[in-house]
Each structure stands twice: as structure tokens, then as C-alpha cells.
Scaffold this active site. Structure first.
Site, PDB file in Angstrom:
ATOM      1  N   LYS A   1       0.848  -1.191   0.000  1.00  0.00           N
ATOM      2  CA  LYS A   1       0.000   0.000   0.000  1.00  0.00           C
ATOM      3  C   LYS A   1       0.883   1.240   0.000  1.00  0.00           C
ATOM      4  CE  LYS A   1      -2.965   2.667   3.126  1.00  0.00           C
ATOM      5  NZ  LYS A   1      -3.526   2.724   4.500  1.00  0.00           N
TER       6      LYS A   1
ATOM      7  N   ASP B   1      -2.509  10.792   3.348  1.00  0.00           N
ATOM      8  CA  ASP B   1      -3.895  10.389   3.608  1.00  0.00           C
ATOM      9  C   ASP B   1      -4.594  11.450   4.453  1.00  0.00           C
ATOM     10  OD1 ASP B   1      -6.277   9.095   4.040  1.00  0.00           O
ATOM     11  OD2 ASP B   1      -5.456   7.632   5.468  1.00  0.00           O
TER      12      ASP B   1
ATOM     13  N   LYS C   1      -9.632  13.577   8.473  1.00  0.00           N
ATOM     14  CA  LYS C   1      -9.014  13.272   9.760  1.00  0.00           C
ATOM     15  C   LYS C   1      -8.812  14.568  10.557  1.00  0.00           C
ATOM     16  CE  LYS C   1      -6.032   9.517   7.964  1.00  0.00           C
ATOM     17  NZ  LYS C   1      -6.372   8.374   8.814  1.00  0.00           N
TER      18      LYS C   1
ATOM     19  N   ASP D   1       1.886   6.760   5.340  1.00  0.00           N
ATOM     20  CA  ASP D   1       0.883   5.749   5.000  1.00  0.00           C
ATOM     21  C   ASP D   1       1.281   4.950   3.762  1.00  0.00           C
ATOM     22  OD1 ASP D   1      -1.454   4.463   5.748  1.00  0.00           O
ATOM     23  OD2 ASP D   1      -2.742   5.723   4.518  1.00  0.00           O
TER      24      ASP D   1
ATOM     25  N   ASP E   1     -12.090   7.197   4.627  1.00  0.00           N
ATOM     26  CA  ASP E   1     -10.766   6.992   5.220  1.00  0.00           C
ATOM     27  C   ASP E   1     -10.368   5.518   5.233  1.00  0.00           C
ATOM     28  OD1 ASP E   1      -8.385   7.859   6.297  1.00  0.00           O
ATOM     29  OD2 ASP E   1      -9.106   7.883   8.366  1.00  0.00           O
TER      30      ASP E   1
ATOM     31  N   GLU F   1      -9.455   3.969   2.659  1.00  0.00           N
ATOM     32  CA  GLU F   1      -8.991   3.983   1.258  1.00  0.00           C
ATOM     33  C   GLU F   1      -7.959   2.905   0.967  1.00  0.00           C
ATOM     34  OE1 GLU F   1      -5.504   5.164   3.098  1.00  0.00           O
ATOM     35  OE2 GLU F   1      -7.518   5.860   3.570  1.00  0.00           O
TER      36      GLU F   1
ATOM     37  N   ARG G   1      -7.797  -0.295   1.708  1.00  0.00           N
ATOM     38  CA  ARG G   1      -8.358  -1.552   1.195  1.00  0.00           C
ATOM     39  C   ARG G   1      -8.903  -1.371  -0.218  1.00  0.00           C
ATOM     40  NH1 ARG G   1     -12.183  -1.966   6.243  1.00  0.00           N
ATOM     41  NH2 ARG G   1     -10.439  -0.700   6.967  1.00  0.00           N
TER      42      ARG G   1
END
Length: 485
Positions: free
Chosen positions: A251, A256, A263, A274, A333, A335, A337
């Protein structure tokens, strides 16, 4: 600068250590009959009101007569790798904090103990000597130039350990790069350079191509960024003598924001990290390449940003993934997956013998395990057991979590094939894995690593930096196990 290694098979004495400024003494459980600077060690232990056996719990350090520094530590063969690495890391930090040009490692004990101790000490010293990105204008670097080992001589000069250190260094350096310097576009350029340097085959699916092939899960996340620079990058290391085929997926969310489900500042800070899963995947690929392991490794990197904007995906949308599965969006959030879903489909379509993905995926995994362990979940019991065993062997501990089918009842949707997640967040680490499994084709054995321990203040195991490169050593061990089957 390449770290030079000098090896001396004979055990060290005070004469051979006369010129050494920073010495790490790695001792066996039973005190050696002849030990250089024994009187200095004894005096230091008297002041600390400790005894020799206490060195198996905590190192001691002292100033040498020459003005240098020495650290003493005992490694017991009954200690596991994580315990040994932790003891060595703390002992080594006392030396490296002084920014020496050379560190001397002196190992004692029986032959097998000296061989293991020398390898572990060389790894811990060299992995912590790596210079990581710093943007301070007055920062001065004094890199370690040499390691000298007394008491053991390794014929291959620790080639695979050096490969592991290189992979860890790449993973940590990429993760620590500021987000204005590592956008998806900049990341892709860096990967292009690495591919040219190491001879990896490289293909990219940019947003235009991903839209064309119907990778709607990935595009849903990426379309929120005005730069349109997101892509799934595929790298391949294919030695002629390859015995097995492994796919490594990472990933790579370069920043993010949480998207429309924005967030708060406290949780957005540090979200340039991330992309750590992709950095770990790249680190594994580099380590395998440097070690010249006879395994084909395909590396798939999902590179994007989760931004907020007019085109950003929203709650209650329904998007169609590459494999035709329709997904009800519940929380923007979640995202990670989404981008991994289409990436795992592409990776599984090449039909590897085994597939593993790395991702900083869920907060609930850290709630479950803290930041000392990472979690593993997957569809194959054999490989899950191997992952746990590999983690134990290399000192990167992982815990196996449930994967039972009935968890998926929580993801049932009235308007699509599956929900992306739930708003309750209960067992989200398990639900995320159940979600990802829906996008793997051809029954490929798969393990998902949720990197809850990728960052720990003060370091973890062998590595002293907060961002510790967790997963590179684990992944390298699993690739090695793939061709040893």
C-alpha cells in the site's frame, strides 16, 4: 559510502584492541576465562551493584583507558531472536551515539555461539549506522566507515545480511521522506531509477489505463487528487534459476487526509508515512535482488493520495472493482483496502505460488496488538504458520488473527456486493482482510500483514529508529522459505 568490513578469526585481547575506539563485547552465558579489559568491566559492575549474569538483561558501558567507549552484553542461546536483537541494539546505541568512524565487535564463546553472535551484532551495528533523511540546515553527518569483527570470520562477508540492511534502509528512507518530496509522481520516478539500477522489469498502470480496464476501486480513491499522478507499478525480479514465484504487494498512499471523512489534525499528522507498506515491499525486492535468491519476485505498488476535493469519492457511492465486484462506500478513510483490492486482483492474475501484502491498514490492529507486534491474516494456514515462524526466527514478531467466514456478515450490503467497511469499526482489521480476500483470483495462497508496529518510539528489536522497516526481514525470510520448500 560502502561500509568496510574487517574480520579476524582469532579472539580479541587487549593488544589487538589497543587501537579500537568503540568496542562491543558480545559474551556467552558462561564468563570467558580470558576477557580483555576484565578489570574495567568488574569495576563498572561494582558501581552498578550488578553481576555478570545481569548482562543478559541489560548492557553496561564504560570509558576505555584510551578515552574510547566499550559496551558489554551477554547473549544466552535460550533467548529468542527478538530478545537478542533488543539487547544488542541498546548496547550498540551507546557506541553509535558517539558517531565513531569505526566500531569493533569482539565475540567470545563456543564456535557456534560466536558465529551467531557475530552475524547478529554485524546486522545490528550496520542497520543502525544507516543515515536516514534529515532536512536540518546545520546537520552534519559522520557516517560509520568500518566494522571490525574479532573472534569469527564469515566466508561470504555477510552478503545476505548486507542485502537485508540495504532493503531496510530503503524502506525507512522512503517512509521518512516528506510528502512534498514523495508525491506519487516523484515516487514513480524514484522507482524508475531503482528499476534501471537493479535490472527489474517495470510496468505502470496509470489512471488512464486503470479507468480503461475498470479498476474502479483504485480510481475512486485516486480521483480526489488533482495531479492525476497515481498508478499501480509492477516490478519484477526474474533470475534464470528461479525455483518459485512470489508476489509482494504494498500500500503506497503518499498522503492520507481521510478524504471527505477528514481526519483531525492529530491523526493526519504523519500521514505521509501511509505509504510504508509499499516501501517495505520495495525493500524486500531490493534485499532479494542483492542476495541473489533463486525466486521470481513480482512487486506490486499501489501509489496514490487520499485527497479531499470536488472529484473525491463520497460515502454511499457504489463503485465497481477490477474483478467486477460492486462496493458500497461507507467511509472514505478506508482507502487502503480500496487501492489494494484492484492491486491484489492484478497480482493474483499472474498466478504466483504465494502472495503477501504489507499495509498500514487499520487502527484497530494497533488497538489489538499495540506497536510491538504486527498482525497477519490470510487464506492459507500453511503460509500463516510460516509467517509466524519467520517472524520468530528474524525478530519481527507477528500475531495471527481470525479469518472466519462469519465475520463477513458485517459487510453485507443492501445495494452492492459488499460494503467497504462498517462505521462501528469493531474488528475492522479482520473485516478489512475479509474484504481484501474477495479480490484475489485463482485461489492464490495469500497473507496480509497489517503493519501496526512499523513505527515505535525508540525503535523495536534490532532497529533503533522510530520508523523501523518492520516487514523487510520477515518478507526476506518468507521468500527464502519459498525456494527451500
Amino acid at each position: 559510502m560502502t561500509l568496510q568490513l574487517k574480520q579476524i578469526h582469532d579472539p580479541a585481547d587487549e593488544k589487538s584492541l589497543a587501537a579500537a575506539s568503540h568496542i562491543l563485547f558480545v559474551l556467552p552465558k558462561r564468563r570467558p576465562a580470558s576477557l580483555p579489559f576484565a578489570s574495567l568491566l568488574e569495576a563498572r559492575m561494582r558501581r552498578a551493584r550488578s553481576k555478570y549474569t545481569d548482562l543478559a538483561k541489560s548492557h553496561v558501558s564504560a570509558t576505555l583507558p584510551s578515552g574510547g567507549i566499550a559496551s558489554w552484553v551477554v547473549l544466552d542461546d535460550k533467548q529468542n531472536t527478538f530478545q537478542r536483537h533488543t539487547l544488542l541494539r541498546k548496547a550498540v546505541s551507546a557506541l553509535l551515539d558517539d558517531q565513531p568512524q569505526s566500531v569493533t565487535i569482539a565475540v567470545f564463546g563456543e564456535e557456534a555461539s560466536r558465529a551467531r553472535a557475530a552475524n547478529e551484532a554485524f546486522y545490528v551495528v550496520s542497520v543502525n549506522a544507516v543515515e536516514l533523511p534529515v532536512r536540518k540546515s546545520r546537520h552534519k553527518a559522520y557516517p560509520l566507515k568500518q566494522i571490525v569483527i574479532h573472534g569469527w570470520k564469515q566466508a561470504d562477508d555477510y552478503a545476505e545480511t548486507r542485502a537485508l540492511v540495504a532493503g531496510s534502509a530503503l524502506a525507512r528512507s522512503l517512509t521518512l521522506t516528506p510528502p512534498n518530496e514523495l508525491t506519487p509522481a516523484a515516487y514513480r520516478e524514484k522507482i524508475k531509477e531503482l528499476a534501471g539500477q537493479y535490472g527489474w522489469r517495470r510496468d505502470e498502470c496509470d489512471l488512464k489505463k486503470l479507468r480503461k480496464i475498470g479498476a474502479g476501486a483504485f480510481v475512486a480513491v485516486a480521483q480526489g487528487s488533482s495531479e492525476e499522478d497515481a498508478a499501480i507499478v509492477h516490478l519484477s525480479y526474474q533470475p534464470k534459476d528461479a525455483r518459485q514465484h512470489v508476489a509482494v504487494v504494498g500500500k503506497g498512499i503518499c498522503f492520507d487526509t481521510g478524504g471527505h471523512n477528514l481526519k483531525p489534525a492529530k491523526y493526519m499528522h504523519g500521514m505521509h508515512e501511509d505509504m510504508n507498506g509499499s516501501a517495505v515491499a520495495l525493500g524486500i525486492l531490493l534485499a532479494v535482488t542483492e542476495a541473489q535468491l533463486p525466486v521470481r519476485v513480482d512487486c506490486w505498488l499501489a501509489l496514490a493520495q487520499n485527497h479531499i476535493g470536488p472529484r473525491a469519492y463520497k460515502q454511499s457511492e457504489v463503485v465497481t472493482a477490477l474483478n467486477g465486484t460492486t462496493i458500497e462506500i461507507v467511509h472514505t478513510d478506508a482507502e487502503g483496502r480500496m487501492v489494494l483490492a484492484d492491486t491484489l486482483t492484478l497480482a493474483s492474475r499472474v498466478k504466483p505460488d504465494f502472495m503477501i501484502d504489507f499495509a498500514t491498514l487499520t487502527g484497530s490492529m494497533q488497538v489489538a496488538l499495540g506497536d510491538r507486534y504486527s498482525g497477519v491474516i490470510g487464506n492459507d494456514n500453511t503460509w500463516l504458520d510460516k509467517a509466524v515462524q519467520a517472524g520468530h526466527a528474524v525478530g519481527e514478531r507477528v500475531c495471527r488473527l481470525p479469518f472466519d467466514e462469519d465475520y463477513e456478515e458485517e459487510l453485507e450490503s443492501s445495494i452492492a456486493d459488499i460494503k467497504q467497511c462498517t462505521l462501528e469499526g469493531e474488528a475492522d482489521h479482520v473485516l478489512a482482510a475479509r474484504f481484501l480476500a474477495r479480490f484475489i483470483e485463482h485461489g492464490v495462497p495469500w497473507v496480509h500483514v497489517d503493519l501496526s508496529s512499523y513505527r515505535r518510539k525508540g525503535g523495536l528489536g534490532a532497529v533503533g529508529s522510530d520508523v523501523n522497516g518492520f516487514g523487510v526481514s520477515l518478507g526476506l525470510q518468507l521468500v527464502r522459505q519459498a525456494f527451500e520448500r
